[in-house]
Structure formats: C-alpha cells, structure tokens
Design a protein around this motif. Structure first.
Motif, PDB file in Angstrom:
ATOM      1  N   LEU A 110      -9.467  -3.929   8.428  1.00 40.89           N
ATOM      2  CA  LEU A 110      -9.037  -2.766   7.643  1.00 40.89           C
ATOM      3  C   LEU A 110      -8.607  -1.625   8.555  1.00 40.89           C
ATOM      4  O   LEU A 110      -7.615  -0.951   8.294  1.00 40.89           O
ATOM      5  N   ARG A 111      -9.343  -1.404   9.619  1.00 40.67           N
ATOM      6  CA  ARG A 111      -9.027  -0.305  10.531  1.00 40.67           C
ATOM      7  C   ARG A 111      -7.640  -0.483  11.157  1.00 40.67           C
ATOM      8  O   ARG A 111      -6.914   0.472  11.348  1.00 40.67           O
ATOM      9  N   THR A 112      -7.251  -1.715  11.453  1.00 41.20           N
ATOM     10  CA  THR A 112      -5.921  -1.992  12.002  1.00 41.20           C
ATOM     11  C   THR A 112      -4.851  -1.609  10.998  1.00 41.20           C
ATOM     12  O   THR A 112      -3.863  -0.956  11.343  1.00 41.20           O
ATOM     13  N   LEU A 113      -5.057  -1.994   9.734  1.00 40.10           N
ATOM     14  CA  LEU A 113      -4.083  -1.655   8.694  1.00 40.10           C
ATOM     15  C   LEU A 113      -4.000  -0.140   8.486  1.00 40.10           C
ATOM     16  O   LEU A 113      -2.909   0.402   8.273  1.00 40.10           O
ATOM     17  N   GLN A 114      -5.127   0.545   8.558  1.00 38.32           N
ATOM     18  CA  GLN A 114      -5.123   2.001   8.423  1.00 38.32           C
ATOM     19  C   GLN A 114      -4.332   2.650   9.563  1.00 38.32           C
ATOM     20  O   GLN A 114      -3.566   3.590   9.348  1.00 38.32           O
ATOM     21  N   ARG A 115      -4.511   2.120  10.779  1.00 36.53           N
ATOM     22  CA  ARG A 115      -3.776   2.659  11.920  1.00 36.53           C
ATOM     23  C   ARG A 115      -2.276   2.399  11.764  1.00 36.53           C
ATOM     24  O   ARG A 115      -1.450   3.274  12.024  1.00 36.53           O
ATOM     25  N   TRP A 116      -1.886   1.210  11.311  1.00 38.85           N
ATOM     26  CA  TRP A 116      -0.479   0.894  11.097  1.00 38.85           C
ATOM     27  C   TRP A 116       0.129   1.827  10.056  1.00 38.85           C
ATOM     28  O   TRP A 116       1.250   2.310  10.220  1.00 38.85           O
ATOM     29  N   LYS A 117      -0.615   2.072   8.980  1.00 40.86           N
ATOM     30  CA  LYS A 117      -0.109   2.958   7.922  1.00 40.86           C
ATOM     31  C   LYS A 117       0.105   4.361   8.466  1.00 40.86           C
ATOM     32  O   LYS A 117       1.143   4.985   8.225  1.00 40.86           O
ATOM     33  N   LYS A 118      -0.859   4.884   9.219  1.00 38.91           N
ATOM     34  CA  LYS A 118      -0.734   6.220   9.794  1.00 38.91           C
ATOM     35  C   LYS A 118       0.452   6.281  10.761  1.00 38.91           C
ATOM     36  O   LYS A 118       1.247   7.223  10.732  1.00 38.91           O
ATOM     37  N   ASP A 119       0.599   5.244  11.601  1.00 37.51           N
ATOM     38  CA  ASP A 119       1.709   5.211  12.562  1.00 37.51           C
ATOM     39  C   ASP A 119       3.053   5.171  11.838  1.00 37.51           C
ATOM     40  O   ASP A 119       4.005   5.835  12.252  1.00 37.51           O
ATOM     41  N   CYS A 157       0.833  -1.204   0.000  1.00 33.36           N
ATOM     42  CA  CYS A 157       0.000   0.000   0.000  1.00 33.36           C
ATOM     43  C   CYS A 157       0.869   1.255   0.000  1.00 33.36           C
ATOM     44  O   CYS A 157       0.560   2.233  -0.682  1.00 33.36           O
ATOM     45  N   LEU A 158       1.966   1.225   0.773  1.00 32.80           N
ATOM     46  CA  LEU A 158       2.858   2.382   0.832  1.00 32.80           C
ATOM     47  C   LEU A 158       3.512   2.647  -0.527  1.00 32.80           C
ATOM     48  O   LEU A 158       3.768   3.795  -0.883  1.00 32.80           O
ATOM     49  N   MET A 159       3.775   1.568  -1.282  1.00 25.58           N
ATOM     50  CA  MET A 159       4.376   1.700  -2.615  1.00 25.58           C
ATOM     51  C   MET A 159       3.309   1.908  -3.684  1.00 25.58           C
ATOM     52  O   MET A 159       3.620   1.916  -4.873  1.00 25.58           O
ATOM     53  N   GLN A 160       2.051   2.034  -3.245  1.00 29.66           N
ATOM     54  CA  GLN A 160       0.894   2.266  -4.108  1.00 29.66           C
ATOM     55  C   GLN A 160       0.721   1.154  -5.146  1.00 29.66           C
ATOM     56  O   GLN A 160       0.341   1.394  -6.280  1.00 29.66           O
ATOM     57  N   GLN A 161       1.002  -0.073  -4.706  1.00 30.15           N
ATOM     58  CA  GLN A 161       0.817  -1.221  -5.581  1.00 30.15           C
ATOM     59  C   GLN A 161      -0.500  -1.936  -5.295  1.00 30.15           C
ATOM     60  O   GLN A 161      -1.022  -2.633  -6.167  1.00 30.15           O
ATOM     61  N   GLU A 162      -1.001  -1.775  -4.060  1.00 34.18           N
ATOM     62  CA  GLU A 162      -2.196  -2.497  -3.662  1.00 34.18           C
ATOM     63  C   GLU A 162      -2.968  -1.659  -2.635  1.00 34.18           C
ATOM     64  O   GLU A 162      -2.376  -0.907  -1.864  1.00 34.18           O
ATOM     65  N   ALA A 163      -4.279  -1.822  -2.636  1.00 37.47           N
ATOM     66  CA  ALA A 163      -5.110  -1.077  -1.689  1.00 37.47           C
ATOM     67  C   ALA A 163      -5.142  -1.805  -0.339  1.00 37.47           C
ATOM     68  O   ALA A 163      -5.006  -3.027  -0.273  1.00 37.47           O
ATOM     69  N   LEU A 164      -5.331  -1.036   0.733  1.00 35.79           N
ATOM     70  CA  LEU A 164      -5.414  -1.631   2.065  1.00 35.79           C
ATOM     71  C   LEU A 164      -6.581  -2.611   2.184  1.00 35.79           C
ATOM     72  O   LEU A 164      -6.480  -3.614   2.885  1.00 35.79           O
ATOM     73  N   ALA A 165      -7.679  -2.320   1.504  1.00 40.26           N
ATOM     74  CA  ALA A 165      -8.848  -3.204   1.554  1.00 40.26           C
ATOM     75  C   ALA A 165      -8.494  -4.588   0.990  1.00 40.26           C
ATOM     76  O   ALA A 165      -8.922  -5.612   1.537  1.00 40.26           O
ATOM     77  N   ASP A 166      -7.704  -4.611  -0.083  1.00 40.75           N
ATOM     78  CA  ASP A 166      -7.291  -5.894  -0.661  1.00 40.75           C
ATOM     79  C   ASP A 166      -6.358  -6.658   0.282  1.00 40.75           C
ATOM     80  O   ASP A 166      -6.488  -7.872   0.448  1.00 40.75           O
ATOM     81  N   ILE A 167      -5.439  -5.933   0.910  1.00 42.43           N
ATOM     82  CA  ILE A 167      -4.520  -6.563   1.874  1.00 42.43           C
ATOM     83  C   ILE A 167      -5.319  -7.111   3.053  1.00 42.43           C
ATOM     84  O   ILE A 167      -5.050  -8.202   3.554  1.00 42.43           O
ATOM     85  N   SER A 168      -6.309  -6.351   3.471  1.00 46.41           N
ATOM     86  CA  SER A 168      -7.145  -6.762   4.591  1.00 46.41           C
ATOM     87  C   SER A 168      -7.851  -8.080   4.285  1.00 46.41           C
ATOM     88  O   SER A 168      -7.899  -8.973   5.132  1.00 46.41           O
ATOM     89  N   LYS A 169      -8.396  -8.200   3.081  1.00 46.50           N
ATOM     90  CA  LYS A 169      -9.089  -9.434   2.698  1.00 46.50           C
ATOM     91  C   LYS A 169      -8.113 -10.597   2.569  1.00 46.50           C
ATOM     92  O   LYS A 169      -8.406 -11.715   2.996  1.00 46.50           O
ATOM     93  N   GLN A 170      -6.956 -10.349   1.985  1.00 44.40           N
ATOM     94  CA  GLN A 170      -5.979 -11.420   1.780  1.00 44.40           C
ATOM     95  C   GLN A 170      -5.407 -11.931   3.106  1.00 44.40           C
ATOM     96  O   GLN A 170      -5.268 -13.136   3.306  1.00 44.40           O
ATOM     97  N   GLN A 171      -5.068 -11.023   3.991  1.00 42.20           N
ATOM     98  CA  GLN A 171      -4.391 -11.390   5.232  1.00 42.20           C
ATOM     99  C   GLN A 171      -5.360 -11.639   6.396  1.00 42.20           C
ATOM    100  O   GLN A 171      -4.922 -12.027   7.471  1.00 42.20           O
ATOM    101  N   ASN A 172      -6.637 -11.342   6.181  1.00 43.25           N
ATOM    102  CA  ASN A 172      -7.659 -11.496   7.221  1.00 43.25           C
ATOM    103  C   ASN A 172      -7.327 -10.645   8.458  1.00 43.25           C
ATOM    104  O   ASN A 172      -7.391 -11.112   9.596  1.00 43.25           O
ATOM    105  N   ILE A 173      -6.936  -9.409   8.188  1.00 42.98           N
ATOM    106  CA  ILE A 173      -6.641  -8.417   9.234  1.00 42.98           C
ATOM    107  C   ILE A 173      -7.651  -7.297   9.057  1.00 42.98           C
ATOM    108  O   ILE A 173      -7.895  -6.853   7.932  1.00 42.98           O
TER     109      ILE A 173
END
Length: 176
Positions: free
Chosen positions: A47-56, A29-45
């Motif tokens: 979405l809000r957790t991934l958004q917080r990690w990205k912001k941090d 997501c940081l390299m703008q290759q994939e959306a956080l929503a897609d990562i969330s579905k793939q990794q079963n994490i």
C-alpha cells in the motif's frame, strides 16, 4: 529530486513504459473508482508503494513515476582517513585477509570515534583497488614490470641466461 524542466521525452522508452504501467495501476484510484487498499490487495503491491506513486503522479505527472537511480550509486561512503588506513593495511601486509583488515579497521574507528564501516564496504573498496598497485606493493617492481609494462625488455643477470633464436623457412626442394 526532480525539477519541472524534466520532460517525458528525455527518458528512454523502457522507462516511459514502466511509468505508464505504474499509472495504469493507480488510475482507478485517481478516477475515484477504487481505493488504493483494494488495488494493493488485488495486485499484491504494498500500500505504501501505491501511496508514493499516487503522490509522485499528483506532483509531477507521468514524469514523477519514472524510476530515478540514486545519485550516489556505486560510491563507497566511508571517511577518507578510513579509506587511506584500509589502503595502507592492504598494501603493507601481503597475507592479510579482508576479514582481518575489517577487524583492524573496526579497532581503528573505535579509537578515533568514527563510524565503523560494514564488512561489505571494506570488501568492495579492497576489490576495487587496482590490481597493478597491489602487485607492485606485494611482489615488487620486477613482478609489476613483467605483468603491466607495455614493452617488456628482458634483462639477464649472467651470461647465457637468455637465449634467442629465430627461424627462416628455406626452400630445399632442389630447384633453383
């Protein structure tokens, strides 16, 4: 809250490895290759957790991804007057259960307009009370001394109540 003076080397290797694992998950997501929503579905994490990690990460870098334990972890957040009332009930009533103490504390708090502590908070406070103090309050000074005094001296109340004996091994083989 983290400060800028936090350095990655200040943390344990385990915490740094976990932070790196979080980074590797959000890196696409940081390299703008994939959306956080897609990562969330793939990794079963979530979405809000991934958004917080990205912001941090964007705010503090890899240090921002290191898990910080709560500053108030393990502390009981109850008003001092309520804690002293719990202590009073526990020490003055030998047979009172934790549930009964909790019910009495609920009444006490309602009368004074204080927030009512949960059963688990009351239970945790009671279980963290020093057993020596509870023994002294419930069973008296003699029982306390028997259990907790470093040097226990026995006292008798009447003659022949306490007997003491020792033994010495003797060589009785007949040799002199």
């Amino acid at each position: 809250m983290r400060t800028r003076k936090d350095v990655l080397a200040d943390f344990s290797n385990e915490k740094r490895q976990k932070a790196m694992g979080k980074y590797l998950l959000i890196e696409p997501c940081l390299m703008q290759q994939e959306a956080l929503a897609d990562i969330s579905k793939q990794q079963n994490i979530p979405l809000r957790t991934l958004q917080r990690w990205k912001k941090d990460y964007e705010t503090d870098g890899l240090v921002g991804l290191i898990h910080q334990s709560r500053s108030d972890a393990g502390k009981i957040r109850i008003d001092e007057s309520i804690l002293s009332e719990i202590e009073r009930l526990l020490l003055h009533h030998k047979k009172m259960s934790v549930a009964t103490i909790h019910r009495k504390i609920c009444s006490y708090c309602e009368e004074r307009g204080n927030p009512i502590p949960s059963y688990s908070q009351v239970y945790r406070f009671i279980k963290n009370m020093p057993p020596s103090l509870v023994k002294l309050a419930h069973h008296g000074e003699k029982a306390y001394k028997e259990s907790y005094e470093l040097i226990y001296t026995r006292e008798s109340n009447r003659p022949n109540e306490i007997w003491q004996a020792d033994h010495t091994l003797l060589d009785i083989s007949g040799r002199i």
